[in-house]
Design a protein around this motif. Structure first.
Motif, short mmCIF file in Angstrom:
data_model
loop_
_atom_site.label_atom_id
_atom_site.label_comp_id
_atom_site.label_asym_id
_atom_site.label_seq_id
_atom_site.Cartn_x
_atom_site.Cartn_y
_atom_site.Cartn_z
N TRP A 192 0.60 -1.64 0.11
CA TRP A 192 0.05 -0.31 0.13
C TRP A 192 1.06 1.42 0.03
CZ3 TRP A 192 -4.13 -1.76 4.18
CH2 TRP A 192 -4.48 -2.87 3.86
N PRO A 194 3.73 2.52 1.60
CA PRO A 194 4.60 2.83 2.61
C PRO A 194 5.15 4.45 3.01
CG PRO A 194 5.69 1.13 2.07
CD PRO A 194 4.37 0.52 1.78
N THR A 200 -0.64 4.83 3.01
CA THR A 200 -0.97 3.55 3.47
C THR A 200 -2.16 4.02 4.69
OG1 THR A 200 1.18 3.02 3.13
CG2 THR A 200 -0.08 2.07 5.13
#
Ligand SMILES: [Zn+2]
Length: 677
Positions: A192, A194, A200
């Protein structure tokens, strides 16, 4: 839903009067613009021009240090006492849904939607969107600019909210199946993203809502998939950020929108899983409740936001979502909503929006309306019906508009016309509420070190007769080289010359001090004469001994812009006003007519004698940097004044909207020094 009754924690009072905790970290997020922003963001690198925030004289700074010692507890992130993790978790309401709404909140909303005409209309619009979604492809892992997955995260979130709420209201299983397809696709993403942690956080938020609102619809196997995704992709990384040692956890110490979005987004995941992952959730929540106090203190004292109106929206949106979910899941926000200034936050969009629905878009902002469902939550929480009235007018039927909807309230009729937002150092004046032809002026001093700032101290916008006559060009493309780094002040739209302010001794360097912080030195709002004077000396300390700008709204019909600049050596001075209007300058150069949409505004140069108004393109001066790829600002012209060899200069321009059929103009006011204003 539960929206009231949080205890005022005993520590709050100790915050008052203590200096805000300053952190040498800055970053930025999301393009603040219209209803659906193109989400973009990026971290600052090291050694950037605008980092620490300290707008104090040495004496004040010394006092602040002393105050910091005396207020040591308040100056540290944990100034509002937060209980240990196990005490936080002990408050958890078991069962789902518990994020933003309980089962009975949803049931009550279902009843209201059937009877309230406004909710009925929004529900119909949301349903149309939900139906459309059923046939849309699921979101893909896309990082179009090489950095940000954020638009995907936001789309997944928006779809979970929409489909989840529609299922709660209508019980149609197709929404559940479509929500699952979206989540399952995002489970398969490689990550996602980060490194750009907003992405995220927003995706974790999306999964938390999907998991919680549709909990009773999922099989145990589906729940396990969602839980694992939230834990492995979101919660564990959020905990690691707070522990330190990650390359992407700097936001835990930041004072701006990133903090609220990242703590809020991962916080939603923590609250969704607090019963089944108590250790991770407890550790994250305890840390987040301390960390989020850093940006929340920036609302004091008047609710403004120094990142500009768009980031006010992003920051308050996540701030409120997190507080609201804390209350529905734990029964308390631990006193966070009582941090000074937060209750005032809803005043900001009300005042920063002009009669055309356009904002005074300082910093990296677009001028589009602020649509903010959190205004309903703030309205109810702080008993401010005007906040709700604001959102009812601009809402786009966001799921959270339905969830937090508040009827009633008379709107802005009782509010004063003008407002000075301290600390952000922003002033707005207007001639009336609820009148499209009203006169509106937004004017600012402020801090060039603020996150997302432009070199826009002294700049202003002006609306009248249904036209934005004086405009701020807003942000440029966030992906331009060094936009958030060393090249930031080479871009026209971010430089002072790209604003409606003055330039002293132009050259290739930043044309205001990027570390300059300026105050509104005087503000007085009477019905016949409303004034604000910005002491811009800190912005031009390299070039001038003193630089002040006063703006006076006379009789609520005319606007006088008066600069007083003094220097030891002769200066070259430019005065700029950016406008989408056509400009006709009179032969003697002493006045000009601006024309737009069949409306007219006259600009009259009152001082100095001998100077002339001219028209230029909205382009860099020849001595300025000329970076390729920057916006070309087509369709924007600027009215300019050029003065050379000035040591003690008074520049005064009167701006007069000319309503149709108005008789001959009244004579201009006599000029008085700003010291006599
Ligand atoms: Zn700007």
């Amino acid at each position: 839903m539960k929206t009231n009754g949080s205890p005022i924690a005993s520590g709050v009072a100790e915050l008052v009067g203590c200096p805000p905790f300053r952190v040498p970290f800055q970053a930025k997020a999301w393009t603040p613009n219209n209803a659906i922003p193109a989400p973009i963001a990026e971290e600052w690198g090291a050694g950037l021009p605008h980092t620490m925030k300290t707008k104090r004289s040495p004496l004040a700074f010394g006092l602040a240090l002393l105050g910091t010692v005396l207020c040591a507890a308040a100056a540290a992130p944990e100034s509002l006492p937060i209980p240990p993790a196990r005490e936080i978790l002990a408050k958890l309401h078991p069962g789902h849904p518990r994020l933003l709404a309980s089962e009975s909140d949803f049931a009550r909303l279902k009843e209201r939607v059937a009877t309230d005409p406004q909710l009925k209309e929004w529900h119909a619009r949301l349903r149309a969107e939900g139906r459309r979604l059923l046939d849309q492809p699921v979101s893909k892992y896309e990082i179009p600019d090489g950095l940000r997955l954020l638009s995907t995260s936001r789309r997944v979130l928006d779809r979970q909210q929409t489909l989840g709420l529609l299922h709660r209201l209508e019980g149609d299983r197709r929404y559940v199946e479509r929500a699952w397809q979206e989540l399952e696709a995002a489970v398969r993403f490689p990550d996602w993203n980060p490194r750009h942690f907003l992405d995220t956080a927003e995706m974790t938020h999306a999964f938390a809502i999907g998991y919680d609102w549709l909990y009773d619809q999922w099989t145990e196997a589906q729940r396990a998939v969602l839980r694992q995704a939230i834990v492995e992709r979101g919660l564990k990384l959020g905990v690691a950020c707070h522990r330190g040692g990650t390359t992407y956890g700097w936001w835990t110490r930041s004072e701006h929108n990133w903090n609220q979005v990242c703590n809020g987004g991962i916080g939603m995941g923590a609250l969704a899983l607090a019963d089944v992952e108590p250790e991770l959730a407890g550790e994250f929540l305890a840390a987040a409740l301390k960390s989020i106090q850093l940006p929340m203190r920036r609302f004091a004292p008047d609710g403004a936001w120094d990142e500009g109106p768009g980031y006010w929206n992003y920051a308050t949106s996540y701030n409120v979502i997190f507080l609201a979910a804390l209350e529905t899941a734990l029964g308390t926000d631990f006193g966070l909503s009582h941090i000074p200034g937060f209750a005032e936050a809803g005043m900001f969009p009300i005042y920063i929006t002009g009669p055309l629905g356009k904002t005074f878009n300082y910093a990296d902002g677009g001028e589009g309306a602020i649509r903010a469902p959190q205004m309903f939550w703030l309205a109810r929480r702080f008993d401010r019906p005007a906040y709700a009235a604001y959102e009812r007018k601009v809402a786009s039927a966001d799921p959270l508009d339905l969830l937090w909807f508040m009827p009633g309230g008379s709107g802005k009729a009782d509010l004063p016309l003008d407002r000075y937002f301290r600390e952000a150092e922003v002033v707005t004046f207007r001639s009336a509420w609820e009148d499209r032809d009203a006169l509106f002026v937004g004017f600012k001093a402020g801090d060039n070190k603020a996150n997302h700032s432009n070199l826009d101290l002294g700049s202003f916008v002006l609306d009248a007769l249904g036209v934005r006559w004086v405009a701020d060009l807003g942000a440029d493309n966030y992906n331009l080289p060094g936009y958030f780094g060393g090249q930031r002040w080479t871009y026209y739209r971010l430089r002072a010359e790209g604003h409606n302010t003055v330039i002293l001794n132009p050259g290739p360097e930043p044309d205001q001090d990027p570390k300059g912080a300026a105050r509104i030195a005087k503000y007085e709002a009477r019905s016949d004469r409303a004034i604000a004077i910005a002491d811009l000396t800190p912005a031009y300390a390299q070039q001038a001994r003193q630089a002040k700008r006063g703006i006076a709204v006379l009789g609520r019909r005319q606007v006088l812009v008066q600069d007083e600049i003094a220097a030891d050596k002769p200066m070259e001075v430019w005065w700029f006003l950016h406008t989408p209007a056509e400009i006709q300058v009179a032969e003697d150069g002493r006045s000009a007519i601006l024309m737009r949409d069949g409306r007219r505004l006259r600009a009259q140069l009152l001082s100095p004698d001998g100077a002339r108004l001219t028209v230029m393109d909205a382009r860099p001066l020849p001595t300025s940097p000329q970076p390729e790829q920057q916006a070309r600002n087509e369709g924007i012209r600027k009215l300019a004044i050029h003065v050379t060899d000035a040591k003690d200069l008074r520049l005064a321009v009167l701006l007069v909207p000319l309503p149709e059929g108005e008789r001959a103009a009244e004579p201009p006011p006599g000029l008085t020094p700003l010291s006599d204003w």
